[in-house]
Design a protein around this motif. Sequence first.
Motif, PDB file in Angstrom:
ATOM      1  N   CYS A 126       1.043  -1.121   0.220  1.00  0.00           N
ATOM      2  CA  CYS A 126      -0.119   0.006   0.125  1.00  0.00           C
ATOM      3  C   CYS A 126       0.821   1.402   0.041  1.00  0.00           C
ATOM      4  N   LYS A 155       0.345   9.391   0.094  1.00  0.00           N
ATOM      5  CA  LYS A 155      -1.025   8.841   0.613  1.00  0.00           C
ATOM      6  C   LYS A 155      -1.993   9.721   1.026  1.00  0.00           C
ATOM      7  N   HIS A 296      -8.628  -2.446  -2.552  1.00  0.00           N
ATOM      8  CA  HIS A 296      -9.239  -1.432  -1.765  1.00  0.00           C
ATOM      9  C   HIS A 296     -10.951  -1.595  -1.935  1.00  0.00           C
ATOM     10  N   GLU A 322      -2.585  -5.515  -2.996  1.00  0.00           N
ATOM     11  CA  GLU A 322      -1.356  -5.320  -2.138  1.00  0.00           C
ATOM     12  C   GLU A 322      -0.847  -6.343  -1.550  1.00  0.00           C
ATOM     13  N   ASP A 333      -3.426   0.250   5.359  1.00  0.00           N
ATOM     14  CA  ASP A 333      -4.276  -0.935   4.813  1.00  0.00           C
ATOM     15  C   ASP A 333      -3.499  -2.065   5.532  1.00  0.00           C
TER      16      ASP A 333
END
Length: 363
Positions: A126, A155, A296, A322, A333
Amino acid sequence: MSNKQLDELRDQLDKVNLSLLEQINERARLVKEIGELKREQGIARFDPVRERSMLDLIATNNQGPFETATLQHLFKQIFKASLELQEEDNSKALLVSRKKQPENTTVALKNEVIGDGQQRFVFGPCSVESYEQVLTVAKAMKKRGQHILRGGAFKPRTSPYDFQGLGLEGLKILKRVGDELNMSVISEIVTPADIEVALEYVDVIQIGARNMQNFELLKEAGSVNKPVLLKRGLSATIEEFIHAAEYVVSKGNDQLILCERGIRTYEKATRNTLDISAVPILKQETHLPVMVDVTHSTGRRDLLLPTAKAALAIGADAVMAEVHPDPAVALSDSAQQMNIEEFHAFLDALEESGLYKQPVKHS
Ligand code: PEP
Ligand code: MN
């Protein structure tokens, strides 16, 4: 009234219908001619003053039995359909549409092509946290013939207090690993000013869900010579998504990949709701490659495999998931990234299912 009389009246009605049909189409032909002239002269198609005067003419000449308002309503419908006819004529089809380009667009990366009919994967953490972290994932990927590495450096977190990414340092790590292992790297850029910077470090510029309608960012990404991965907005309709893509392509960059990453619904069992039907819709409506991000969209490790299967089966050009060497301590995450072992099991299961065949190994 006898049945004979009724039949006669109905016959007359049919004749009137046919005559109306002819008249409406005759009107449509005139409208199309007018549309052509307007286009040549660069005049706007919709002219409210002209429409008002046509409605007034109807009002003055109406002798009933229909109310003028009713007739005006009916004529408004005819006007509207006529306007659409003119628009169709002038075919302002979007650049990203299949109408405009029937052949698939392929996006060329360093040693992969996305959209060429062979289905690919994008793996990686991630967030880029360290060189060792990225390298560990990248090495595992190479073992499985996987060459497209992702990692977030900027991010866009929901909370300002959460880890915001390593920024430029993260891009540098990603590039270093990409160069060392001969892989293509993808990273998200969140500010138009950083697009220029990113050119030096990444092979694909990712525009994230939260920025799908950041039009300045889209325009900037559309102005450079670098593939772009555009993710669907959290609550974006397919139409909005397609128009966001148009922003990029209209600036001259046609190296664009679309990514379905789940949308917000009332369902709470998953982080987002994977809109799997968006894949064939996007592939029908546009000529762009379509990726599915299973991480996601689900936010659940246990759903990565079944949703990846669904994505491959429905015809996605690529799947993103991921992978982190130690998800439990990941800075973002943590709940849904796979560890290396799970990554191998994920690919094993997909190969076993027959939905995916490991590519020939590159050096
Ligand atoms: C990501 O891919 O790192 C990411 C933040 O995804 P999304 O923009 O789809 O939420
Ligand atoms: Mn993530």
